[in-house]
Write an enzyme that holds these catalytic residues in place. Structure first.
Site, PDB file in Angstrom:
ATOM      1  N   CYS A 139       0.623  -1.221  -0.038  1.00 25.74           N
ATOM      2  CA  CYS A 139      -0.052   0.002  -0.064  1.00 25.74           C
ATOM      3  C   CYS A 139       0.726   1.223  -0.150  1.00 25.74           C
ATOM      4  CB  CYS A 139      -1.106  -0.029   1.198  1.00 25.74           C
ATOM      5  SG  CYS A 139      -2.435  -1.422   0.923  1.00 25.74           S
ATOM      6  N   HIS A 275      -3.066   6.940   4.534  1.00 27.45           N
ATOM      7  CA  HIS A 275      -3.320   5.551   3.875  1.00 27.45           C
ATOM      8  C   HIS A 275      -4.698   5.244   4.305  1.00 27.45           C
ATOM      9  CE1 HIS A 275      -3.984   1.974   1.842  1.00 27.45           C
ATOM     10  NE2 HIS A 275      -3.835   1.386   2.858  1.00 27.45           N
ATOM     11  N   ASN A 312     -10.917   1.028   0.925  1.00 30.07           N
ATOM     12  CA  ASN A 312      -9.506   0.872   0.876  1.00 30.07           C
ATOM     13  C   ASN A 312      -9.121   0.616  -0.599  1.00 30.07           C
ATOM     14  OD1 ASN A 312      -6.613   0.049   0.949  1.00 30.07           O
ATOM     15  ND2 ASN A 312      -6.829  -0.922   2.726  1.00 30.07           N
TER      16      ASN A 312
END
Length: 361
Positions: A139, A275, A312
């Site tokens: 990520c 994030h 996400n």
């Protein structure tokens, strides 16, 4: 007065897939645990609990005719057009992703040619000096691309770099795993340029860490939790509790270290772009960060969030969030020259990174 070369963001772009998938769409799902035991709680109850612990209520999925390189191209095109940049002037195109192109009817990852090469092809760039390559880094991949771009720009090796984060997680998540509700699709892009300035602007500091001895496999690929799932497809699997503990331990300290490297106090962090992994986890990271400074109160509005409606999307969450922020699509967030933005991310590897960025005047 002496000037210094800085890496400055001169354009942003994003692509939000049109298909909206709401939590209610999962109430007909059949879920199993990691030991392949059927969960006996009603799916509606599982979904409701999921929303409580993640803050996610809906997410975006691509249509069946789209793959990751397609949406990466659309985000890149948006960034180039909104900044009025000639694609032929790019020195580098960096594409952060983790699964390549995955077709709707074939879950095998397709990495050849690289997604960056595909994006360059779609943009019609003929310049052979526009170097295109991929960056799989979990990520934090897009943010690591930003860090790599900073090295290129400040060294004088490049004048203009395009950094893209794109992912289609909807095709690598197990439909029988509750964690599948976390994942989404999306793409974001930023254009960075080398600019001389006699005051600090753009990227002021950055830091990265990788913890593989104990944490390498907290995110990994594995078979479906459903023991009767047909075929041998592999899906993204996560050890949620251990990942949560790792993130709370490493991310706040990484942010603090980066602020200190930039010689900034916590009060000068005007916005934290974290994030979008899990809403509750991000809240805990923010609280832990302020705790490191013995601050009991977190200022309101310091951490803009999109996870409740975008989910996400891995490497795409940060550049998408930034694009929405800078284009005034997130009400209540005032970004002015001199605003200090801190980026931070954590993910598979396990990797963790942070960047301090100051908006130019």
């Amino acid at each position: 007065m002496r000037t210094t070369l800085y890496s400055v963001i001169t354009g942003t772009g994003s692509y939000l897939p049109a298909r909206i998938v709401r939590n209610e769409d999962f109430t007909a799902s059949t879920f199993y645990d990691a030991d392949s035991n059927l969960l006996t709680k009603p799916s509606a109850e599982i979904v409701a609990r999921f929303a409580q612990i993640t803050d996610i209520h809906e997410r975006r999925y691509v249509t069946d005719d789209q793959v990751t390189s397609d949406i990466a191209f659309l985000a890149a095109q948006d960034a180039l057009q909104s900044s009025g940049t000639d694609p032929e002037s790019l020195d580098y195109i960096l594409v952060a992703h983790n699964f390549g192109d995955v077709q709707a009817d074939n879950r095998r990852s397709d990495f050849v040619p690289s997604l960056a090469a595909r994006v360059k092809h779609k943009l019609g760039i003929e310049n052979p000096q526009t170097i295109a390559y991929d960056l799989p880094f979990g990520c934090p991949g897009w943010l690591q691309g930003l860090i790599q771009a900073d090295y290129y720009l400040r060294s004088g090796d490049a004048k203009r770099v395009l950094v893209i984060g794109a992912e289609v997680l909807s095709r690598v998540c197990d439909p029988h795993d509750r964690d599948s509700m976390l994942y989404a699709d999306g793409a974001g892009a930023v254009l960075l340029e080398a600019q001389e300035s006699n005051v600090p602007v753009g990227i002021l500091a950055h830091g990265t860490r990788s913890d593989t001895v104990q944490a390498a496999h907290l995110l990994r690929m594995g078979a479906s939790y459903n023991p009767n799932y047909p075929g041998s497809d592999l899906f993204l699997k996560m050890e949620g509790r251990k990942l949560y503990e790792y993130a709370l331990k490493t991310v706040p300290q990484a942010i603090k270290d980066c602020l200190e490297k930039a010689k900034l106090p916590l009060a000068d962090m005007h916005k934290l772009l974290l994030h979008q992994a899990n809403g509750k986890m991000d809240d805990a990271i923010l609280k832990r960060l302020y705790g490191l400074y013995d601050e009991a109160t977190v200022p309101e509005g310091v951490m803009p969030m999109t996870i409740s409606w975008l989910g996400n999307s891995s490497v795409a969450t940060l550049p998408t969030l930034l694009d929405l922020l800078l284009k005034d699509k997130l009400p209540g967030n005032d970004i002015q020259p001199g605003t200090n933005i801190v980026f931070a991310s954590v993910g598979a590897g396990m990797n963790c990174n942070a960047v301090v960025y100051r908006m130019p005047g």
